[in-house]
Motif scaffolding. Sequence first.
Motif, mmCIF file in Angstrom:
data_model
loop_
_atom_site.group_PDB
_atom_site.id
_atom_site.type_symbol
_atom_site.label_atom_id
_atom_site.label_comp_id
_atom_site.label_asym_id
_atom_site.label_seq_id
_atom_site.Cartn_x
_atom_site.Cartn_y
_atom_site.Cartn_z
ATOM 1 N N ALA A 79 -9.228 -7.930 -3.090
ATOM 2 C CA ALA A 79 -9.156 -7.060 -2.546
ATOM 3 C C ALA A 79 -10.236 -5.622 -2.689
ATOM 4 O O ALA A 79 -10.774 -5.365 -1.926
ATOM 5 C CB ALA A 79 -7.728 -6.164 -3.003
ATOM 6 N N ARG A 80 -10.353 -5.552 -4.199
ATOM 7 C CA ARG A 80 -11.492 -4.912 -4.380
ATOM 8 C C ARG A 80 -12.916 -5.175 -3.711
ATOM 9 O O ARG A 80 -13.715 -4.502 -3.264
ATOM 10 C CB ARG A 80 -11.862 -4.887 -6.119
ATOM 11 C CG ARG A 80 -10.977 -4.019 -6.550
ATOM 12 C CD ARG A 80 -11.231 -3.560 -7.904
ATOM 13 N NE ARG A 80 -9.870 -3.280 -8.736
ATOM 14 C CZ ARG A 80 -9.516 -4.198 -9.579
ATOM 15 N NH1 ARG A 80 -9.835 -5.310 -9.837
ATOM 16 N NH2 ARG A 80 -8.332 -3.739 -10.123
ATOM 17 N N LYS A 81 -13.354 -6.569 -3.776
ATOM 18 C CA LYS A 81 -14.316 -7.061 -3.123
ATOM 19 C C LYS A 81 -14.339 -6.737 -1.710
ATOM 20 O O LYS A 81 -15.470 -6.241 -1.101
ATOM 21 C CB LYS A 81 -14.460 -8.679 -3.377
ATOM 22 C CG LYS A 81 -15.760 -9.200 -2.946
ATOM 23 C CD LYS A 81 -15.434 -10.774 -3.105
ATOM 24 C CE LYS A 81 -16.632 -11.403 -2.126
ATOM 25 N NZ LYS A 81 -15.985 -13.079 -1.988
ATOM 26 N N ARG A 82 -13.459 -7.071 -0.998
ATOM 27 C CA ARG A 82 -13.353 -6.617 0.539
ATOM 28 C C ARG A 82 -13.385 -5.345 0.852
ATOM 29 O O ARG A 82 -14.028 -4.953 1.867
ATOM 30 C CB ARG A 82 -12.063 -7.568 1.095
ATOM 31 C CG ARG A 82 -12.330 -9.213 0.894
ATOM 32 C CD ARG A 82 -10.920 -9.488 1.694
ATOM 33 N NE ARG A 82 -10.896 -11.101 1.434
ATOM 34 C CZ ARG A 82 -11.315 -11.768 2.701
ATOM 35 N NH1 ARG A 82 -11.773 -11.294 3.877
ATOM 36 N NH2 ARG A 82 -11.051 -13.031 2.438
ATOM 37 N N ALA A 83 -12.798 -4.427 0.014
ATOM 38 C CA ALA A 83 -12.861 -3.238 0.338
ATOM 39 C C ALA A 83 -14.020 -2.622 0.187
ATOM 40 O O ALA A 83 -14.769 -1.508 0.757
ATOM 41 C CB ALA A 83 -11.824 -2.435 -0.812
#
Length: 56
Positions: free
Chosen positions: A20-24
Motif C-alpha cells: 500500500a505504501r509503495k502504490r501510494a
Amino acid sequence: MKTRKRREKLQAIAEFRAEARKRAAEIIPLQIHFLSGALEIGRDLEPAGPMAGFRG
C-alpha cells in the motif's frame, strides 16, 4: 490463535501495508497527463463549482 497462524497473519498484514505504501507513492500515467496539461496551460487546475466541495 496459534503462534504459527498469528505469525503468518502478521506477515500478511506487513506485506499488505508495504504494498500500500509503495502504490501510494507511485504517480500513475493519468496523474502525469493531468499535471502536464496544467503546466501547458500555465495555471493550477483545481476543481470548481458545486461539485468541488467546501472551501472554508
